[in-house]
Design an enzyme around this catalytic site. Sequence first.
Site, PDB file in Angstrom:
ATOM      1  N   ASP A 120      29.414 -20.761  17.689  1.00  0.00           N
ATOM      2  CA  ASP A 120      30.198 -20.411  16.507  1.00  0.00           C
ATOM      3  C   ASP A 120      29.437 -20.439  15.183  1.00  0.00           C
ATOM      4  O   ASP A 120      29.532 -19.523  14.387  1.00  0.00           O
ATOM      5  CB  ASP A 120      31.398 -21.358  16.376  1.00  0.00           C
ATOM      6  CG  ASP A 120      32.304 -21.334  17.599  1.00  0.00           C
ATOM      7  OD1 ASP A 120      31.925 -20.717  18.622  1.00  0.00           O
ATOM      8  OD2 ASP A 120      33.380 -21.929  17.534  1.00  0.00           O
ATOM      9  N   GLU A 171      30.762 -33.182  23.033  1.00  0.00           N
ATOM     10  CA  GLU A 171      30.672 -31.728  22.867  1.00  0.00           C
ATOM     11  C   GLU A 171      29.204 -31.286  22.752  1.00  0.00           C
ATOM     12  O   GLU A 171      28.781 -30.305  23.351  1.00  0.00           O
ATOM     13  CB  GLU A 171      31.468 -31.329  21.625  1.00  0.00           C
ATOM     14  CG  GLU A 171      31.594 -29.835  21.422  1.00  0.00           C
ATOM     15  CD  GLU A 171      32.438 -29.501  20.194  1.00  0.00           C
ATOM     16  OE1 GLU A 171      32.890 -30.447  19.505  1.00  0.00           O
ATOM     17  OE2 GLU A 171      32.641 -28.301  19.927  1.00  0.00           O
TER      18      GLU A 171
HETATM   19  C1  GLC Z   1      33.761 -24.652  20.163  1.00  0.00           C
HETATM   20  C2  GLC Z   1      32.533 -23.942  20.738  1.00  0.00           C
HETATM   21  C3  GLC Z   1      32.991 -22.846  21.691  1.00  0.00           C
HETATM   22  C4  GLC Z   1      33.845 -23.471  22.775  1.00  0.00           C
HETATM   23  C5  GLC Z   1      35.041 -24.236  22.152  1.00  0.00           C
HETATM   24  C6  GLC Z   1      35.800 -25.055  23.177  1.00  0.00           C
HETATM   25  O1  GLC Z   1      34.525 -23.814  19.406  1.00  0.00           O
HETATM   26  O2  GLC Z   1      31.751 -23.426  19.718  1.00  0.00           O
HETATM   27  O3  GLC Z   1      31.874 -22.222  22.272  1.00  0.00           O
HETATM   28  O4  GLC Z   1      34.318 -22.512  23.664  1.00  0.00           O
HETATM   29  O5  GLC Z   1      34.554 -25.160  21.213  1.00  0.00           O
HETATM   30  O6  GLC Z   1      34.945 -25.961  23.832  1.00  0.00           O
END
Ligand code: GLC
Length: 403
Positions: free
Chosen positions: A165, A376
């Site tokens: 993102d 994450e």
């Molecule tokens: C964040 C990440 C994206 C992912 C989402 C859920 O937005 O950038 O790639 O799919 O989280 O984990």
Amino acid sequence: MCNPIGSASLGEVHGAVRALLESNQVSYQGHRYTRPAPSTYEQQWLWDSCFHALIYCHFDLSMAKDELSSLLYHRGVDMGGMVPHMIYWAGGGEALWGQPYASTITQPPMIASAALKVYEVSQDRTFLQTNYELIREYYEWLGRERDPDHDHLVSIIHPWESGWDASPRWDSQMGLSNPTDFEAREARVHLAQAINSIGCDIQRVLQDGVFCVEPIDFNAIYAANLAALSQIASTLDRPSDAARYDVLANATKDAVRLKMWDDRNGTFWDLAGVDETPIRVPTCAAFVTLYAGIPTLTQAERLLAQMRTRFSAPYPIPTVAVGDPLFSATRYWRGNTWLNVNWFIHKGLQLYGFADLAAELASRCQALVEKSGFREYYDPFTGDGLGSLLHSWSGIVLDMIEK
Ligand code: GLC
């Protein structure tokens, strides 16, 4: 220099990953999926669900199938074949997307390879048969709607589609220079509204000069998945489809190798806009090409040289080269280590026969989850966990260490 390696037993990692995914499972009207992270990410995300399915292949095949089937279930929303990047099972998508249950953009197209893996482990032909048309339509949609110059490289029209993102890869195309996290997030929301107002139509996007990029990794994933789709078609005795997707897979691989490679710098670059201007931000997206078998052996060696130098860190692989002015160890997507990205690189290293490097990467990923849990993303120097807690896709470490 510290050299972190994982020390927990396979059984311990297996148990911890299983507990993580099971605690993140939810069900809506009989459709089951796994939340990327409780409270932070409650919706269903495209590439997350594909990673979840790959993880479930190690202990719950029924859930692996459900994870992909729920992703492909459109609840009557006609997307012309597209699979949305987010599904809002309980509604709530109106503000951004003008519709309650799904976004109007996509994400890295990993569905065919995830479905093929589920089939290989389960030998459930009915699962493949049931989902084949929806999967096929998705790749047809990508080729038809996202390749306006017919060069076999598909484009994304929003950074969210890349899955990366907030990467500095997108700054220039977003009209940003050294943005704060807040500014970058505002720009993404604004862009989502802007593209939604023109129906996410790529011709309009190009005409209006809005964000349009052919990314390296998205295209490598697309190519590998066209090859997986070809294999699925063979399994289902559809020889003409199998031949078609094999040809398309190779065409995309060739296009990445020919159009994105920069021989002077020994790497691949994303291409921006109608002019296909290289985006010279050094990220580990270039290494994802290994996953699709794209680089020649010489190119692969040059990528590896960079992996060992510019991308070296105790907890690899940083998403941005560490010496680059845009690198940040802690800012979202601007240099941190992500286990899902590492998974592609790990597979790629195995594919090219760099078994020792692949094993070392897997061990360091294991060390990360042992040190900081399933987060994450992580600081590549300290290994500290960042972003959401109990993040499901970090369980993909199991797929790297378990045969
Ligand atoms: C964040 C990440 C994206 C992912 C989402 C859920 O937005 O950038 O790639 O799919 O989280 O984990």
